[in-house]
Design an enzyme around this catalytic site. Sequence first.
Site, PDB file in Angstrom:
ATOM      1  N   ASP A 184       4.758   7.865  -4.227  1.00  0.00           N
ATOM      2  CA  ASP A 184       6.069   7.524  -4.796  1.00  0.00           C
ATOM      3  C   ASP A 184       6.479   8.639  -5.750  1.00  0.00           C
ATOM      4  O   ASP A 184       5.632   9.404  -6.224  1.00  0.00           O
ATOM      5  CB  ASP A 184       6.024   6.162  -5.514  1.00  0.00           C
ATOM      6  CG  ASP A 184       5.083   6.131  -6.702  1.00  0.00           C
ATOM      7  OD1 ASP A 184       3.961   6.693  -6.596  1.00  0.00           O
ATOM      8  OD2 ASP A 184       5.436   5.565  -7.750  1.00  0.00           O
TER       9      ASP A 184
ATOM     10  N   GLU B 132       2.672   4.522  -8.596  1.00  0.00           N
ATOM     11  CA  GLU B 132       2.085   5.139  -9.787  1.00  0.00           C
ATOM     12  C   GLU B 132       3.136   5.393 -10.858  1.00  0.00           C
ATOM     13  O   GLU B 132       2.886   5.199 -12.039  1.00  0.00           O
ATOM     14  CB  GLU B 132       1.398   6.461  -9.401  1.00  0.00           C
ATOM     15  CG  GLU B 132       0.568   7.108 -10.515  1.00  0.00           C
ATOM     16  CD  GLU B 132       1.342   7.991 -11.471  1.00  0.00           C
ATOM     17  OE1 GLU B 132       0.823   8.300 -12.541  1.00  0.00           O
ATOM     18  OE2 GLU B 132       2.495   8.363 -11.165  1.00  0.00           O
TER      19      GLU B 132
HETATM   20 ZN   LIG Z   1       2.143  11.717 -10.442  1.00  0.00          ZN
END
Ligand SMILES: [Zn+2]
Length: 482
Positions: A117, A184
């Site tokens: 992501d 994340e």
């Molecule tokens: Zn990162």
Amino acid sequence: MIVSRDYKAGYTIMYKKFSIAMSILAGLSFNSALKAAEHGDVVSNMAEAVRYSTISYQDRQKINYKEFDGFLQFLRSTYPLVFSELRIEVVSDYSLIITWQGKDAGLNPILFDAHYDVVPVEVGTEHEWSYPAFDGTVADGYLWGRGSIDDKASVIAYLESVEALLKEKYQPDRTLVFSIAHDEEVGGENGAANIAKQFEDRGINFEYMVAEGGLVIEGHPLVESDFMALIALAEKTFVTVTLRVSGKGGHSSTPVKDNAIARLAEAVNRLHNNPLEPQLVSPVTDMLEVIGEQVGGFKGFMMKNQWLSEPLLIAEMTQDEATNALVRSTTAVTMFNAGIKANVIPQKAEAKVNFRLLPGYTPEQLVKDVKGIIDDAKVEVDYESWKPSPEVADMNGEGYARLKSVISEVLPEVTVVPGMMTATTDSPHYANLTKNIYRFHPYTLHADDVDKVHGTDERISIKSLKDAVTLSKALIKSAARP
Ligand SMILES: [Zn+2]
């Protein structure tokens, strides 16, 4: 400054018109795909990876999961051996655990972690990009785009390496596990947290983990002339302090003395103007020692003899924003909310201050210190701490030695240095699974390009991308040994 900004904006508008014309003639994505293909598979695969706008938004309602599905489908079709020969588990719909069973089941496995992501492009800054953020353009010796560094470069470098090793019929002695996470950038609550839970439920203990955070850096303020491979042994703890003030509200035509905004502003100002005491702690002490060895001379002597030079080192390091964060638990005022109307004095005001704590400094101690600095009992102080940081990894451990020797072999011009991550990553989710988390990803970045990572013009050099595959292949083979 203003002149150059205008110039740049003008240039970008010109560029945009030109590229629109080009895209009508040839088709922009076809054009950049063609350019990427000229550089070989890893570059064209990486360019394709960037084209999926796998953006994490804090407001999860805004996330377009079609792009995530597309990205995973792209991985499946690009790395067929990985997805047919290894064990693939999907966690929380979009994260992956890839397990490569080793020949010796008695050896503890090793975990490589990365995420796909990316952060959004700040609204209003799109035109400042030299090339559109999700086009995956290859130009001027770079691949441009959001995620080209953080962190798709690692995902692709790992999968390229594993696919190539499978083609060579390579078999690891030790089991290797790859976690490819999907959130994340917004805390990893669905991805890393659930991946880690799976490992915990199975009672897995990793010999060590290779995570996001360190990299090879060129032009670091501590050693400007050299390349440094920073293996981060620790990361700072993320704490947000909320300050609340209640006051006597009312009509602005008859002002009150007890104004909530004014009181809160004073508290915020005190925190901003009184940074926390700087200090040298491990692993920054280790970092300086290793760099001192490398640079030699008077500067090196100072870095190696901290018992003598600590005050001087601190005085120098606090001058630069990047090194200041290494010697201090930092204070950043980030939010200030008060008032509803220009002629109404509000009854409440609230501010948020984000702190990043050095290893060993606890949130409880921080709150005591914050109250001391503010020195106003009418300011209510509350805090929220993100997961506690994992313990400082061992720089004398086997994992560190293996990383160090592989990096020195593949990139002989690079000095390997232990470091500390000043931002947070997914690593805290894995704290119970291994004693040693080494934060190192295999790409090279110039210090001037560091700000671009979550900002405008994120890019990776073609050389760095190719080296990343060579380096990760060697890291994987080294980890796989008994
Ligand atoms: Zn990162």
